[in-house]
Design an enzyme around this catalytic site. Structure first.
Site, PDB file in Angstrom:
ATOM      1  N   TRP A 267       0.994  -1.220  -0.240  1.00 12.33           N
ATOM      2  CA  TRP A 267      -0.080  -0.062  -0.011  1.00 12.33           C
ATOM      3  C   TRP A 267       0.762   1.293  -0.037  1.00 12.33           C
ATOM      4  O   TRP A 267       0.505   2.270  -0.742  1.00 12.33           O
ATOM      5  CB  TRP A 267      -1.111  -0.228   1.118  1.00 12.33           C
TER       6      TRP A 267
ATOM      7  N   ASP B  83      -2.281   6.504   6.161  1.00 13.19           N
ATOM      8  CA  ASP B  83      -3.256   5.683   5.333  1.00 13.19           C
ATOM      9  C   ASP B  83      -3.483   4.526   6.396  1.00 13.19           C
ATOM     10  O   ASP B  83      -2.800   3.841   6.600  1.00 13.19           O
ATOM     11  CB  ASP B  83      -2.647   5.152   4.149  1.00 13.19           C
TER      12      ASP B  83
ATOM     13  N   LYS C 100     -12.903  -1.917   5.653  1.00 17.76           N
ATOM     14  CA  LYS C 100     -12.143  -2.654   6.794  1.00 17.76           C
ATOM     15  C   LYS C 100     -12.670  -2.655   8.153  1.00 17.76           C
ATOM     16  O   LYS C 100     -13.072  -3.303   8.808  1.00 17.76           O
ATOM     17  CB  LYS C 100     -10.598  -2.118   6.847  1.00 17.76           C
TER      18      LYS C 100
HETATM   19  C1  PLP Z   1      -7.592  -1.612   1.100  1.00 15.85           C
HETATM   20  C2  PLP Z   1      -6.668  -0.608   1.698  1.00 15.85           C
HETATM   21  C3  PLP Z   1      -6.318   0.572   0.547  1.00 15.85           C
HETATM   22  C4  PLP Z   1      -7.199   0.536  -0.772  1.00 15.85           C
HETATM   23  O1  PLP Z   1      -8.493   1.022  -0.334  1.00 15.85           O
HETATM   24  P1  PLP Z   1      -9.617   1.285  -1.522  1.00 15.85           P
HETATM   25  O2  PLP Z   1     -10.823   1.776  -0.831  1.00 15.85           O
HETATM   26  O3  PLP Z   1      -9.787  -0.195  -2.361  1.00 15.85           O
HETATM   27  O4  PLP Z   1      -8.986   2.266  -2.661  1.00 15.85           O
HETATM   28  C5  PLP Z   1      -5.259   1.239   0.813  1.00 15.85           C
HETATM   29  N1  PLP Z   1      -4.670   1.276   1.712  1.00 15.85           N
HETATM   30  C6  PLP Z   1      -4.614   0.458   2.758  1.00 15.85           C
HETATM   31  C7  PLP Z   1      -3.814   0.396   3.979  1.00 15.85           C
HETATM   32  C8  PLP Z   1      -5.794  -0.646   2.706  1.00 15.85           C
HETATM   33  O5  PLP Z   1      -5.725  -1.580   3.462  1.00 15.85           O
END
Ligand code: PLP
Length: 360
Positions: free
Chosen positions: A102, A172, A196
């Site tokens: 990521w 993030d 999540k």
């Molecule tokens: C799932 C995830 C993403 C991507 O998320 P989307 O909503 O599919 O764009 C980005 N960063 C992390 C840490 C994630 O777990």
């Protein structure tokens, strides 16, 4: 009713109570004769739902008035572009810490807008640990410092917050937000896709320090502008109303569980139990350094990977779903977000012990 234990990395498990409440008020929301998803986002009813969700979210994380809370679309991936667009101002570079897949995606997207200095990377060690503070090479002219506190795929997590001086720290937190208490005041921007640990897919929350709202680049799309979202209550255009409502139900549920102190304790117990099961056996393995292990996403391999399919099939029969590791990594991964109860981890570790007995 038969609900399985769902270890999916995302979209992930939601609390059963939340789904039941949504079901109960789906067709006729609180006696109004229509569904919340059929209402105008500008109706008094929906605005009240939206404001209450924001208030509960602020309460959970003790977010001060120095921060705007934005309900956005485009997922965390949208934020990979929104962060540089909104924060670069006149600066020509940004610092990024690279700890896995990521981080790399965020870096690749930022490079479309600016020059990226990788302030630290553990890629040469296969991302088996997060870097230390001493390893960070921050640059003076960077607009901000970005990192990924929890790498959802690799299963590694910072147990500390990087010290970055007066630069805005951007995180993030898609897979770790709300998993335990957090000192929001250490951050310039926190963002997280909902699917999540917040709610259903389709909504993304950004917590933005208000003094950063005047740094956007002129080409920033209006749909991605923090400033526009902040000055319009996240309703410049139609927000994902149903996902916003459901996220609000999850925030109420979290408060009823005792808030993030209580969730953090439960999450620590869950992770400790699963790591103990992995570490206590030669049949299972998790390669991540002890001080960098994720509380939320726990990958593990079997000593003989020819047993992988069998493990997954038998786990599914036992009501343990979505344990397959990410396609780029292989093996297994158990994601144990807030809505995955301790009983799920107990069922998983019992299954693992029993599977080992039969196949070791
Ligand atoms: C799932 C995830 C993403 C991507 O998320 P989307 O909503 O599919 O764009 C980005 N960063 C992390 C840490 C994630 O777990």
């Amino acid at each position: 009713m038969a609900r399985v234990f769902n270890f999916c990395a995302g979209p992930a498990a939601l609390p059963t109570e939340v789904l039941q409440q949504a079901q109960a008020e789906l067709v006729d929301w609180r006696g109004k004769g229509l569904s919340i998803m059929e209402m105008s986002h500008r109706s008094d009813e929906f605005v009240a739902v939206a404001e209450e969700a924001e208030k509960d979210f602020r309460d959970l994380l003790s977010i001060s008035d120095d921060y705007a809370v934005l309900f956005l679309q485009g997922g965390a991936t949208g934020q990979f572009s929104a962060v540089p667009l909104n924060l670069l101002g006149n600066a020509a570079s940004a610092d990024y810490i690279n700890t896995g897949i990521w981080s790399k995606k965020a870096i690749a997207e930022a490079k479309r807008y600016t020059s990226v200095n990788v302030a630290a990377s553990t890629e040469s060690e296969n991302f088996m640990r997060v870097p230390t503070q001493a390893e960070l090479r921050l640059t003076g002219d960077a607009a901000y410092v970005h990192y990924t506190p929890n790498e959802t795929i690799g299963g590694l997590e910072f147990q500390w917050i990087p010290e970055v001086g007066d630069k805005p720290l951007v995180a993030d937190m898609s897979s770790s937000i709300l998993s335990r208490p957090l000192d929001v005041s250490r951050f310039g921007v926190i963002y997280a896709g909902a699917q999540k640990n917040i709610g259903p897919a389709g909504i993304c929350i950004a917590i933005v320090r208000k003094d950063l709202l005047d740094r956007e680049r002129p080409e920033t799309p209006v749909s991605m502008s923090y400033k526009v979202a902040a000055s319009n209550g996240s309703m410049y255009n139609t927000p994902p109303t149903y996902a916003w409502y459901l996220s609000g139900l999850v925030f109420k549920w979290l408060k009823a569980q005792g808030g993030l102190e209580a969730m953090g304790e439960v999450n620590k117990r869950k992770a400790a139990q699963l790591y103990a099961a992995i570490d206590g056996s030669d049949f299972y393995n998790n390669p991540i350094a002890l001080d960098s292990r994720s509380l939320m996403n726990i990958p593990f391999t079997l000593a003989d990977d020819r047993l992988n399919d069998r493990f997954l099939a038998e786990a599914e029969e036992a009501g343990l779903l979505n344990l397959q590791g990410h396609r780029s990594v292989g093996g297994m991964r158990a994601s144990i977000y807030n809505a995955v109860p301790e009983s799920a981890v107990k069922a998983l570790t019992s299954f693992m012990a029993e599977f080992e007995k039969r196949h070791a």
